[in-house]
Write an enzyme that holds these catalytic residues in place. Structure first.
Site, mmCIF file in Angstrom:
data_model
loop_
_atom_site.group_PDB
_atom_site.id
_atom_site.type_symbol
_atom_site.label_atom_id
_atom_site.label_comp_id
_atom_site.label_asym_id
_atom_site.label_seq_id
_atom_site.Cartn_x
_atom_site.Cartn_y
_atom_site.Cartn_z
ATOM 1 N N HIS A 179 -10.434 123.674 -11.727
ATOM 2 C CA HIS A 179 -10.669 122.180 -11.913
ATOM 3 C C HIS A 179 -12.082 121.964 -12.455
ATOM 4 O O HIS A 179 -13.103 122.693 -12.323
ATOM 5 C CB HIS A 179 -10.761 121.775 -10.362
ATOM 6 C CG HIS A 179 -10.920 120.253 -10.376
ATOM 7 N ND1 HIS A 179 -11.867 119.578 -10.610
ATOM 8 C CD2 HIS A 179 -9.652 119.391 -10.249
ATOM 9 C CE1 HIS A 179 -11.591 118.218 -10.536
ATOM 10 N NE2 HIS A 179 -9.965 118.164 -10.298
ATOM 11 N N ASP A 302 -3.476 113.781 -9.152
ATOM 12 C CA ASP A 302 -5.037 113.477 -9.137
ATOM 13 C C ASP A 302 -5.440 112.525 -8.111
ATOM 14 O O ASP A 302 -6.336 111.833 -8.478
ATOM 15 C CB ASP A 302 -5.765 113.359 -10.470
ATOM 16 C CG ASP A 302 -6.880 114.137 -10.882
ATOM 17 O OD1 ASP A 302 -7.543 114.794 -9.838
ATOM 18 O OD2 ASP A 302 -7.318 114.042 -11.941
#
Ligand code: 1WB
Ligand code: MN
Length: 343
Positions: A179, A302
């Protein structure tokens, strides 16, 4: 449509934090660090009112979050400790907080086993202790994979000191999700203006660079079964593969890049999967399916950085086959993260 009649929706890059990590990040916000994560860390963890944008949503797991999932027909979120995770802390603090975050994650999953899965954190600052925590997270806590928030003190996972971590992920058969966080020192200077330091641009360049470094360093010759996940539609790496192949061959011949067994593109197709997090573009999705195969693409929201409703509406209506939609909405996540199919 009745919940059991429609496609199961598993969102795969969904962020949370715990109060102890948030408190440490507030200390970071008040420290003299020059990191490019600082604007974001200040904004979220040290806002004037105490809690900045997103902090409440990040800390909440069982209240507003589950309501938001219910309201939008999201069956499951795969949770991960939000960026920069534990990676700005010293090794002892980071190791301790990764363990605590994993324990909390396992607890919340045990209370809601059909609503949450989770990616375990670890502290790359101490590779040896990271390996022990990775083993505990998979074998004892039954978590579903790992998250690393890109660089650690501006070092990337192609550095041999981190190979024990990669070896552990491979041996455990657990996917490592890279990430973003603010770009490493030396990469981040042009991102200091116009809000480019975070999700608008800097995050993607940071992670794409990380992935390409790992590939051209030969990491996947050493760890051929290692699975890496990239969010944000693969951080666009797959758009670059033809040129990377061409230029890497030249770099190999020139002796400035190690000899590889395969072409860079072949590692990307073999060792990587991607998610759609925060990138709701039909065109980019179509390209990704053609480039990588629908079995290598997973859906993500997200949350809470991007809203749930448009992410669902987009994937519901995306101009792809129903078979591909099943793969992207849930079947790939079940396979890659070891999530039990719906009973
Ligand atoms: C944002 C996005 C901020 C992400 C983040 O903080 C993360 C943002 C850690 O849009 O402000 C993300 O995960 O994409
Ligand atoms: Mn994210």
């Amino acid at each position: 449509m009745a919940a059991d009649a429609r496609t199961r929706r598993i969102a795969t890059e969904e962020a949370f934090t715990i109060p102890e990590v948030a408190a440490k990040l507030r200390e970071v916000a008040r420290s003299p660090t020059d990191s490019s994560d600082l604007p974001l860390v200040k904004g979220i963890y040290d806002a004037p009112e105490g809690g900045g944008a997103f902090l409440e949503e990040l800390l909440d797991l069982e209240d507003v979050r589950i309501r938001d999932m219910d309201d939008n027909g999201v069956d499951m979120e795969v949770l991960s400790l939000t960026a920069p995770g534990v990676q700005m802390f010293d090794a002892d603090t980071a190791t301790e907080l990764a363990t605590l975050a994993n324990d909390r994650l396992a607890e919340v999953i045990s209370r809601h086993p059909t609503r949450f899965a989770g990616l375990a954190s670890f502290a790359p600052q101490s590779p040896k202790r990271a390996v022990a925590e990775m083993e505990r997270a998979i074998k004892e806590l039954k978590l579903n994979g790992f998250v690393v928030n890109s660089h650690t003190h501006s070092e990337y996972l192609d550095d041999p000191k981190y190979f024990p971590v990669l070896e552990a992920a491979e041996a455990l058969g657990a996917c490592l999700y890279i990430h973003p966080r603010g770009a490493a020192a030396g990469l981040e200077l042009p991102f200091r203006h116009y809000g480019l330091h975070a999700a608008q641009w800097g995050y993607g360049l940071e992670v794409a660079t990380h992935a390409v470094r790992m590939i051209v360093a030969g990491v996947f010759d050493r760890f051929p079964n290692l699975k890496i996940c990239l969010g944000h539609m693969g951080e666009a790496v797959h758009l670059w593969l033809w040129r990377i192949d061409f230029m890497n061959e030249r770099a190999q011949r020139g002796g400035i890049a190690p000899r590889l067994e395969l072409k860079p593109s072949e590692y990307f197709k073999r060792n990587f999967v991607i998610t759609t997090s925060g990138q709701e573009s039909d065109l980019a999705l179509e390209f990704s399916i053609k480039a990588l195969g629908a079995e290598n693409v997973m859906w993500a929201i997200d949350y809470p950085y991007q809203p749930t409703a448009p992410a669902v509406a987009w994937m519901d209506a995306a101009p792809i086959s129903d078979a591909d939609r099943e793969l992207i909405y849930h079947a790939n996540a079940e396979r890659i993260f070891g999530i039990a199919p719906k009973a």
